[in-house]
Enzyme design. Structure first.
Site, PDB file in Angstrom:
ATOM      1  N   ARG A   1       0.721  -1.063  -0.024  1.00 36.18           N
ATOM      2  CA  ARG A   1       0.055   0.023   0.030  1.00 36.18           C
ATOM      3  C   ARG A   1       0.768   1.308   0.127  1.00 36.18           C
ATOM      4  O   ARG A   1       0.469   2.520  -0.358  1.00 36.18           O
ATOM      5  CB  ARG A   1      -0.790   0.188   1.238  1.00 36.18           C
ATOM      6  CG  ARG A   1      -0.534  -0.032   2.584  1.00 36.18           C
ATOM      7  CD  ARG A   1      -1.543   0.010   3.750  1.00 36.18           C
ATOM      8  NE  ARG A   1      -2.485   1.123   3.887  1.00 36.18           N
ATOM      9  CZ  ARG A   1      -1.919   2.376   4.238  1.00 36.18           C
ATOM     10  NH1 ARG A   1      -0.698   2.497   4.928  1.00 36.18           N
ATOM     11  NH2 ARG A   1      -2.863   3.204   4.391  1.00 36.18           N
TER      12      ARG A   1
ATOM     13  N   ASP B   1      -1.612   7.900   7.585  1.00 36.64           N
ATOM     14  CA  ASP B   1      -1.478   6.660   8.418  1.00 36.64           C
ATOM     15  C   ASP B   1      -1.229   7.143   9.960  1.00 36.64           C
ATOM     16  O   ASP B   1      -0.487   8.015  10.434  1.00 36.64           O
ATOM     17  CB  ASP B   1      -0.427   5.940   7.917  1.00 36.64           C
ATOM     18  CG  ASP B   1      -0.710   5.080   6.744  1.00 36.64           C
ATOM     19  OD1 ASP B   1      -1.924   4.918   6.276  1.00 36.64           O
ATOM     20  OD2 ASP B   1       0.097   4.325   6.182  1.00 36.64           O
TER      21      ASP B   1
END
Ligand code: JDE
Length: 250
Positions: free
Chosen positions: A161, A176
């Site tokens: 990812r 994140d």
């Protein structure tokens, strides 16, 4: 990025054909090859393990098949232009796998995963390949699995990812939990979407205020609250700017 996985359960890696990693492969962002370790065994029972020297419970994965398999994978990779591989060995006794390590691995052009079964792999295999490439022994958590294949799925997804072009526009790894910035090392706070009311439960007013400064602060406070509750160990690693001056004086 090229990913090779050598395993006695190739079917365990089927999930690498779907979702995020599957799409990255279809887009040519990721070249994943899964190899059956038993293809490098030559006895009638395709033996890959034997009893541990020094005695003790369980079995240990033998050197021979791993050596032949890894030499073959390396030859194939080099032949097709790959370079500077790294060996990734999932093990409970490894270095904790973190977002930081995912970022480090995502920068490498070629990862070779060697998920083990039984009590592990004969140490001489890692020693042998450590003379030719970095060997990362990584743990995805403080528990013992029957094999490293589940850890390969975890590490592969966390790394894939991060690769350019893998996450669509609708998704981003920039926010994140562990990405750099004011929210670095903080856990995700709560998220909401439509409908505005669901079973009598509505949305925090601040999120409907349109006041981006207040929204940012609310999100940081919620992330701090959640991190303090679930992972106080991460708090001292927080970047100072994650706290207001007032917080620092507390
Ligand atoms: C390479 O050596 C291994 C690998 C694995 C599979 O990986 C994990 O369990 C793991 C990976 N991150 N967190 C857990 C299991 C053992 C093992 C150890 C003791 C008794 N039984 C099995 C040894």
């Amino acid at each position: 990025m090229r990913l090779d996985v050598v395993t006695i359960f190739p079917e365990y890696l089927e999930p690498l054909n779907v979702s995020l990693v599957g799409k990255a492969r279809a887009r040519g962002r990721l070249n994943v090859q899964v190899h059956d370790l038993r293809a490098w065994t030559y006895d009638r029972h395709n033996t890959v393990d034997d009893t541990p020297y020094g005695g003790g419970p369980g079995m240990v994965m033998k050197t021979d098949a791993w050596g032949d398999a890894l030499d073959s994978v390396l030859a194939d990779g080099y032949e097709s232009g790959a370079h500077t591989p790294a060996l990734i060995v999932p093990t409970p006794s490894g270095r904790p796998f973190t977002q930081e390590l995912a970022v480090e691995l995502a920068e490498r052009p070629w990862l070779i995963f060697t998920p083990a079964r039984y009590e592990g792999i004969d140490r001489r295999v890692m020693d042998e390949y450590a003379t030719r490439m970095p060997v990362y022994e990584v743990s995805i958590g403080d528990y013992v699995l029957a094999g490293g294949e589940a850890a390969v799925l975890v590490v592969t997804e966390a790394v894939a990812r991060l690769l350019p072009g893998v996450l669509g526009n609708a998704e981003s790894h920039r926010d994140d939990s562990f990405a750099p910035g004011a929210m670095a090392n903080l856990l995700e706070g709560p998220v909401y979407t439509k409908p505005p009311v669901w079973r009598g439960r509505d949305i925090p007013d601040v999120l409907l205020s349109g006041h981006h400064g207040k929204i940012a602060r609310w999100r940081r406070d919620e992330a701090l609250r959640r991190t303090t509750a679930h992972r106080p160990d991460l708090i001292e690693r927080c970047e100072p700017k994650a706290f207001d001056k007032k917080d620092r004086e507390m």
